[in-house]
Design an enzyme around this catalytic site. Structure first.
Site, mmCIF file in Angstrom:
data_model
loop_
_atom_site.group_PDB
_atom_site.id
_atom_site.type_symbol
_atom_site.label_atom_id
_atom_site.label_comp_id
_atom_site.label_asym_id
_atom_site.label_seq_id
_atom_site.Cartn_x
_atom_site.Cartn_y
_atom_site.Cartn_z
ATOM 1 N N GLU A 1 0.830 -1.199 0.000
ATOM 2 C CA GLU A 1 0.000 0.000 0.000
ATOM 3 C C GLU A 1 0.865 1.248 0.000
ATOM 4 O OE1 GLU A 1 -3.264 2.492 2.645
ATOM 5 O OE2 GLU A 1 -2.708 0.468 3.267
ATOM 6 N N ASP B 1 1.089 -14.314 12.946
ATOM 7 C CA ASP B 1 -0.091 -14.873 12.301
ATOM 8 C C ASP B 1 -0.975 -13.701 11.888
ATOM 9 O OD1 ASP B 1 -2.491 -16.053 11.589
ATOM 10 O OD2 ASP B 1 -2.373 -17.596 13.138
ATOM 11 N N HIS C 1 -1.929 10.771 -0.961
ATOM 12 C CA HIS C 1 -2.131 9.557 -1.755
ATOM 13 C C HIS C 1 -1.842 9.815 -3.226
ATOM 14 C CE1 HIS C 1 -3.620 6.120 0.595
ATOM 15 N NE2 HIS C 1 -3.913 7.030 1.513
#
Length: 512
Positions: A210, A414, A505
């Site tokens: 990302e 995990d 972004h």
């Protein structure tokens, strides 16, 4: 005396099958090293099997008659070894069957138990992934699976097949191994952490695809460092398994809870006998209808501990079932531990590590670095609280799952535990000096620095970069992750408040 549920674990479920010499099944030693010194009886569906027809097959290829095994002629039965029992009886019909066996062992004495298994219809698959029962991680078998991918899909796996470690280290972490997923890793920081266990500056490896995630956290880290760093504190530690016991009515359930409380010392003894690490802290009883949910809470050292507490709780419940009359049904997991699910009980009662990261950000630093005043941020967080409340979210912050997930992937955690680990309780206030106090509590951060995926090659390297690999380091890792997560909250909260979010972004997150 070995509890009955543990005894039944000697039988390997799914091992019952028909062979040319009759029905066969397997026993596996899941207790500790021992010897088999006799087979006293064997019955299938209540029908005795003649012991002179029964043969025992060992892993080393030896085969002996059951009648030949006695105290003077024992068979070695070390931990994790398997003995195949060839019954010599007639083949069995497809469906469920009951097996009852009594054996004599050293040092456990006579062991007798009854189990159910099934003969299944053989389904011929048109194609299946190659496997090797002897060594399923050798270059040869991995190459055969990679060839299978090419043959069945037409895709040439040229990237997933490139790895730099011995595939044998993934045994216990990955089945049907064919290669690796290469996730980009970037670094943020160093972050200044002032914790009980993490005290210093730490370079932060983050694995993500990302855009802006690392840049955002790095921006928050810069602000934290400018104000003396982040203070992190582990305030609680517990890992759960939550069995349920079913009774005839609620009153019987109430009496059972009283019995559990009166016998908690023995229950603790049975649970802790399965591990040198797991310690039973307390048991929370919850009664609903005619069901009693017992939430066993353990400390698990440097392991995340879900499997560890599962074994320990199974042993404790096996003893309970042998001692207490009136239980009509039992399940080891009731969905009340909420493993890998977000839940209110974990927010309230802790699952994994409960850790708080906090800092006071100077007014001038906020304005100069993030272009936002403390008053604006505090007001924005108040509005966001209402949004989180209305939506029923488990987090009133902005992006804790981002930093936690990226660190989980990098360090071999995990990743499914992000479901509960991403819960966050964010609080802000304006100090008398006009600065911003900000605090984030992560109530169910499930992390490990030993066991699981932490020993894999790249994951271990990332833990070593953090100074967090091995025993005695898990609280250190928890404090660092909390600090990184707070940095992300500061950065994104400020970006939204100052309307920098979209522009950031556009600059860092567009891949086109």
């Amino acid at each position: 005396m070995i509890p009955s549920l543990l005894l039944k674990k000697l039988y390997t479920l799914g091992s019952l099958k028909n062979t040319a010499s009759g029905a066969q099944f397997a026993l596996k030693n899941r207790l500790s090293d021992g010897e088999l010194v006799g087979v006293h009886s064997l019955a299938i569906n209540g029908n005795p099997v003649a012991l002179d027809k029964v043969r025992l097959s060992l892993a080393d290829g030896r085969e002996v008659s059951a009648s030949q095994v006695d105290a003077a002629h024992p068979l070695p039965f070390p931990l994790r070894s398997i003995v195949n029992i060839q019954t010599g009886a007639a083949t069995l019909a497809i469906g469920k069957h009951q097996i009852e066996i009594a054996i004599e062992t050293r040092p456990f004495g006579k062991l007798q138990f009854k189990v159910e298994d099934a003969i299944s219809e053989i389904v011929q698959s048109a194609a299946h992934l190659p496997r090797d029962e002897g060594d399923d991680y050798s270059p040869e078998i991995i190459g055969r699976r990679q060839a299978f991918i090419r043959q069945t899909t037409g895709v040439e796996p040229s990237h997933i097949t490139r790895y730099s470690f011995d595939p044998h280290i993934v045994k216990g972490n990955c089945e049907n191994f064919v290669g690796v997923a290469q996730v980009p890793i970037g670094c943020a920081g160093p972050l200044r952490v002032r914790g009980d266990h993490a005290d210093g500056e730490f370079l932060i490896p983050l694995a993500t695809s990302e855009g802006t995630l690392i840049a955002s956290h790095n921006r928050g880290i810069k602000v934290l460092n400018a104000c003396g760093g982040v203070k992190s504190t582990v305030v609680a530690d517990a890992m759960q398994r939550a069995p349920v016991f079913v009774f005839s009515d609620a009153r019987a359930g109430r009496e059972f809870v009283a019995w559990v409380n009166a016998n908690i010392d023995r229950i603790r003894e049975e649970a802790e006998a399965t591990s040198s690490v797991a310690k039973l802290l307390y048991v929370d009883p919850y009664v609903a209808n005619k069901f009693v949910y017992l939430r066993f809470n353990f400390s698990t050292g440097d392991a995340a501990g879900q499997n560890m507490v599962g074994r320990a709780t199974f042993a404790a419940c096996s003893w309970i079932l042998d001692q207490y009359q009136g239980i009509t049904n039992f399940y080891l997991e009731s969905n009340f531990a909420t493993d890998k699910k977000a839940s209110q009980i974990n927010i309230m009662r802790t699952r994994g590590k409960r850790v708080t990261a906090e800092a006071t950000i100077a007014r001038d630093v906020l304005i100069q670095q993030l272009r936002v005043e403390p008053e604006k941020l505090v007001y924005h967080y108040g509005v966001a609280n209402v949004g989180a409340f209305l939506s029923g979210a488990n987090n009133n912050g902005a992006q804790s799952a981002n930093g936690i997930t990226a660190m989980f992937i990098a360090t071999g955690q995990d990743v499914a535990n992000v479901a509960e680990s991403s819960a966050g309780i964010l609080y802000t206030e304006l100090t008398p000096n006009g600065d911003l106090y900000i605090s984030l509590t992560i109530p169910s951060l499930i992390v490990a620095t030993y066991g699981g995926g932490t020993g894999l090659a790249t994951q271990r390297e990332c833990l070593e970069i953090l100074g967090c690999y091995g025993k005695g380091k898990v609280n250190r890792l928890a404090e660092i992750i909390a600090g990184v997560t707070l940095a992300g909250e500061i950065s994104l909260g400020a970006a939204i408040s100052s309307s920098d979010w979209v522009s950031s972004h556009e600059k860092y997150g567009r891949n086109r």
